[in-house]
Design an enzyme around this catalytic site. Structure first.
Site, mmCIF file in Angstrom:
data_model
loop_
_atom_site.group_PDB
_atom_site.id
_atom_site.type_symbol
_atom_site.label_atom_id
_atom_site.label_comp_id
_atom_site.label_asym_id
_atom_site.label_seq_id
_atom_site.Cartn_x
_atom_site.Cartn_y
_atom_site.Cartn_z
ATOM 1 N N GLU A 66 0.806 -1.227 0.000
ATOM 2 C CA GLU A 66 0.000 0.000 0.000
ATOM 3 C C GLU A 66 0.842 1.282 0.000
ATOM 4 O O GLU A 66 0.605 2.194 0.800
ATOM 5 C CB GLU A 66 -1.001 -0.041 1.169
ATOM 6 C CG GLU A 66 -1.930 -1.247 1.057
ATOM 7 C CD GLU A 66 -2.868 -1.440 2.239
ATOM 8 O OE1 GLU A 66 -2.956 -0.554 3.096
ATOM 9 O OE2 GLU A 66 -3.522 -2.503 2.306
ATOM 10 N N GLU A 105 -5.628 -10.634 -1.704
ATOM 11 C CA GLU A 105 -6.515 -10.461 -0.547
ATOM 12 C C GLU A 105 -7.983 -10.421 -0.975
ATOM 13 O O GLU A 105 -8.765 -9.616 -0.461
ATOM 14 C CB GLU A 105 -6.166 -9.170 0.207
ATOM 15 C CG GLU A 105 -4.724 -9.095 0.654
ATOM 16 C CD GLU A 105 -4.389 -7.822 1.438
ATOM 17 O OE1 GLU A 105 -5.310 -7.130 1.907
ATOM 18 O OE2 GLU A 105 -3.185 -7.530 1.574
HETATM 19 O O1 9MR Z 1 -7.037 -8.704 8.143
HETATM 20 C C1 9MR Z 1 -5.947 -8.112 8.828
HETATM 21 C C2 9MR Z 1 -6.337 -7.809 10.249
HETATM 22 O O2 9MR Z 1 -6.620 -9.002 10.942
HETATM 23 C C3 9MR Z 1 -5.211 -7.066 10.929
HETATM 24 O O3 9MR Z 1 -5.642 -6.651 12.227
HETATM 25 C C4 9MR Z 1 -4.814 -5.838 10.140
HETATM 26 C C5 9MR Z 1 -3.611 -5.136 10.750
HETATM 27 O O4 9MR Z 1 -2.503 -5.995 10.779
HETATM 28 O O5 9MR Z 1 -4.485 -6.193 8.801
HETATM 29 C C6 9MR Z 1 -5.535 -6.842 8.113
HETATM 30 O O6 9MR Z 1 -5.106 -7.183 6.812
HETATM 31 C C7 9MR Z 1 -4.901 -6.114 5.916
HETATM 32 C C8 9MR Z 1 -3.721 -6.456 5.058
HETATM 33 O O7 9MR Z 1 -2.604 -6.723 5.847
HETATM 34 C C9 9MR Z 1 -3.407 -5.333 4.072
HETATM 35 N N1 9MR Z 1 -4.567 -5.017 3.277
HETATM 36 C C10 9MR Z 1 -5.798 -4.803 3.995
HETATM 37 C C11 9MR Z 1 -6.089 -5.921 4.976
HETATM 38 C C12 9MR Z 1 -7.379 -5.636 5.747
HETATM 39 O O8 9MR Z 1 -7.222 -4.580 6.598
#
Ligand code: 9MR
Length: 402
Positions: free
Chosen positions: A186, A301
């Site tokens: 990102e 994702e």
């Molecule tokens: O799904 C993930 C969530 O459980 C975590 O708390 C969060 C922070 O680490 O990250 C979420 O995953 C994200 C991913 O790493 C990057 N793209 C968006 C995802 C959803 O927020």
């Protein structure tokens, strides 16, 4: 040259990893607002009264997600340490052949304190995946939302050294188990609707501010390549289906290649909403294919949100679509199934796509039950009880009538 190098490397590594498995034996804030930056136009929720969806007949005997797409790409899922010993872990073991630890590999988990590395949680998930014969996607070496404050203190030179030490240590630790890394996550500008306002293609994050340029992306990729010359290295981002954001992603990828930065692939997160056009997603894959022949592409994702929320919901939890409840209308599940089928038809037809991961196993596992607001969501391929949903059937069985 590059095109063959990167793809051949992954093919080789995939084989090598499979061979190594036997030897190994055992082994919102998330999402940067995910779709927030897309600030989709509000869409009225279909006023269909909730009905219990018809039961989904079982898939043809022996069919799993991994077997259905064996000739096309790896089928992966996000999975976290809490889930591995439960129903989602069981489904992941049976259905998927790639695992992305959902948060255990992020810097705020591995090194919340400067100079102290703790791999316990990450090792647990990674070892489970390896013991069960899965490929592991390492996610993610650098993400502004998971960067502890200490990382960005001091001069750009000090930040660079700290980043290089971190990446070297982490990639080296997992060298025998993880051969695919989302190096940066990102980093592309999200200022989609207002024009770029002079910021450039680089996202205005604490990293950009602390370093003063997007050079930190180069540092991260070079450090990862140096730590493991065989690892396949990705830039991962969301909303690549938006043409404006995509143009910025392309600008950054081109810049990296021009500078000789070792990038092997682009990860498209694909956090979809009901109004996402699959042609736009296809456009994202095709744009990268057309400009950068040889870069590998992963869908990293995937989820299919049941709600189309206005930007205000993502920003301040106002104006969010009404909760559909625990049993979504059959029409919504059918629309989701059609979306999934259309997407997978697109992905199967594109040879650069070598891995497709959903962001969670069962609907109840998804971050979208809490983001942008707490609400029942149904964005994945298995329902809360672990039964395959119409979307699962639509992609695994061409004869399934939606
Ligand atoms: O799904 C993930 C969530 O459980 C975590 O708390 C969060 C922070 O680490 O990250 C979420 O995953 C994200 C991913 O790493 C990057 N793209 C968006 C995802 C959803 O927020």
């Amino acid at each position: 040259m590059m095109q063959f190098t990167a793809r051949d490397r992954l093919k080789f590594l995939t084989g090598a990893a499979a061979l190594g498995l036997g030897a190994c034996g055992g082994g919102g804030g998330g999402g940067g607002g995910g779709s927030s930056a897309s600030a989709p136009a509000p869409v009225a929720v279909t006023p269909t009264p909730p009905v219990t969806p018809p039961p989904v007949t079982p898939a043809p005997a022996g069919t799993t997600l991994q077997s259905a797409f064996n000739a096309n790409f790896k089928m992966g899922t996000a999975l976290n340490g809490q889930q591995i010993a439960g129903p989602s872990g069981d489904i992941a073991r049976d259905e998927f052949n790639s695992i992305t630890p959902e948060y255990e590999l992020k810097a705020n988990n591995i090194a919340p304190t400067q100079g102290v590395f703790n791999f316990d949680q990450a090792d647990r998930v990674v070892d489970w995946a390896i013991a069960n014969g899965k490929e592991v996607r390492g996610h993610a070496l650098l993400w502004h939302e998971a960067t502890p404050d200490y990382f960005l203190q001091g001069t750009p030179a000090q930040i660079r050294t700290r980043l290089e030490t971190y990446i070297t240590t982490v990639v080296d630790h997992f060298k025998d188990r993880i051969k695919i890394w989302d190096v940066v996550n990102e980093v592309v500008s999200v200022d989609i609707y207002n024009g770029n306002n002079g910021v450039g293609p680089d996202r205005d994050t604490a990293w950009l501010q602390a370093v003063g340029s997007g050079d930190y992306i180069d540092w991260a990729f070079r450090a990862a390549r140096a730590a493991d010359p065989d690892a396949v290295l990705f830039l991962n981002d969301y909303n690549t289906e938006n043409p404006i954001k995509r143009a910025w992603l392309i600008e950054i990828v081109q810049r990296l290649l021009d500078r000789g930065v070792p990038i092997d692939g682009v990860g498209h997160q694909f956090h979809f909403q009901p109004d996402t056009e699959i042609s736009a997603a296809a456009g994202a894959i095709d744009a990268v294919d057309g400009l950068f022949a040889g870069l590998i592409q992963h869908v990293t994702e995937l989820d299919m949100n049941m709600y189309s929320d206005p930007g205000t919901c993502w920003e301040s939890e106002t104006g969010c679509a009404a909760d559909l409840g625990a049993n979504p209308p059959a029409a919504n599940l059918a629309a989701q199934a059609q979306m999934a089928r259309d997407l997978f038809d697109v992905l199967k037809a594109r040879s650069s796509v070598e891995s497709v991961s959903v962001w969670g196993v069962r609907d109840g596992d998804s971050w979208l039950n809490f983001s942008p607001t707490e609400r029942f969501n149904h964005p994945l391929l298995f329902d809360r009880s672990g039964n395959p949903k119409p979307a699962y059937r639509a992609i695994t069985d061409p004869d399934y009538e939606i």
